[in-house]
Motif scaffolding. Structure first.
Motif, PDB file in Angstrom:
ATOM      1  N   ASP A   1       0.827  -1.204   0.000  1.00 55.30           N
ATOM      2  CA  ASP A   1       0.000   0.000   0.000  1.00 55.30           C
ATOM      3  C   ASP A   1       0.861   1.252   0.000  1.00 55.30           C
ATOM      4  O   ASP A   1       0.536   2.237  -0.669  1.00 55.30           O
ATOM      5  CB  ASP A   1      -0.953   0.011   1.206  1.00 55.30           C
ATOM      6  N   ALA A   2       1.960   1.230   0.733  1.00 54.74           N
ATOM      7  CA  ALA A   2       2.875   2.370   0.772  1.00 54.74           C
ATOM      8  C   ALA A   2       3.532   2.582  -0.598  1.00 54.74           C
ATOM      9  O   ALA A   2       3.684   3.719  -1.047  1.00 54.74           O
ATOM     10  CB  ALA A   2       3.940   2.174   1.847  1.00 54.74           C
ATOM     11  N   TRP A   3       3.909   1.495  -1.282  1.00 60.74           N
ATOM     12  CA  TRP A   3       4.495   1.619  -2.609  1.00 60.74           C
ATOM     13  C   TRP A   3       3.493   2.236  -3.568  1.00 60.74           C
ATOM     14  O   TRP A   3       3.818   3.102  -4.363  1.00 60.74           O
ATOM     15  CB  TRP A   3       4.917   0.263  -3.181  1.00 60.74           C
ATOM     16  N   THR A   4       2.252   1.746  -3.498  1.00 68.69           N
ATOM     17  CA  THR A   4       1.204   2.246  -4.386  1.00 68.69           C
ATOM     18  C   THR A   4       0.966   3.744  -4.141  1.00 68.69           C
ATOM     19  O   THR A   4       0.821   4.513  -5.075  1.00 68.69           O
ATOM     20  CB  THR A   4      -0.105   1.460  -4.177  1.00 68.69           C
ATOM     21  N   ALA A   5       0.948   4.162  -2.884  1.00 70.44           N
ATOM     22  CA  ALA A   5       0.712   5.555  -2.538  1.00 70.44           C
ATOM     23  C   ALA A   5       1.855   6.431  -3.040  1.00 70.44           C
ATOM     24  O   ALA A   5       1.647   7.597  -3.400  1.00 70.44           O
ATOM     25  CB  ALA A   5       0.540   5.711  -1.032  1.00 70.44           C
TER      26      ALA A   5
END
Length: 153
Positions: A147-151
């Motif tokens: 999720d952090a990578w996507t954000a």
């Protein structure tokens, strides 16, 4: 180098390959267990999201689940026909609706939880309780990182 053997070793040690195989089996089990309630995975995901976060707009549901608008709409039509969810006028917008669970939708919630528990139990059958907790923790860390990578993209 034995290309066939190396290819097999790479494939069989791939997180992606293993997760994809488990996910496909999980999807099949979930669909089979949801069918008696008139649900499939998409409608189940919407149902769980609305039970947790109601009221929500159709757009918010699609965004949260990363589901195409047409799929959200079709699933909502099914859930409304089953009388599990209802669309209500959105007081903030004349063109939008908010989605809320009906009394029947709230009453079937324990059945939905039982489906998840049963399917997860079957999938994790070969693992001890400690291994299940460890796996859940590791998967949670991976999802949070993803999720952090996507954000960040």
């Amino acid at each position: 180098m034995d290309v066939k053997k190396t290819t097999q070793q790479v494939r069989e040690s791939s997180f992606g390959w293993m997760i994809k195989r488990l996910a496909a089996r999980l999807d099949d089990e979930m669909n089979a267990n949801l069918a008696p309630l008139g649900l499939d995975l998409a409608s189940f995901a919407i149902m769980m999201t609305v039970l947790e976060r109601s009221p929500l707009s159709q757009a918010a549901i699609g965004e949260r689940l990363q589901m195409a608008p047409y799929k959200v709409s079709r699933s909502l039509d099914t859930l409304e026909a089953l009388r599990y969810l209802a669309r209500h006028p959105d007081p903030a917008s004349r063109r939008a609706h908010v989605i809320r669970p009906t009394d029947l939708g709230q009453r079937i919630a324990p059945q939905l939880y039982a489906v998840v528990s049963g399917v997860n139990g079957k999938l994790a059958g070969p693992l001890s309780e400690e291994e299940r907790r460890d796996l859940a923790g590791l998967l949670t860390r991976m999802v949070v990182a993803q999720d952090a990578w996507t954000a960040a993209e």
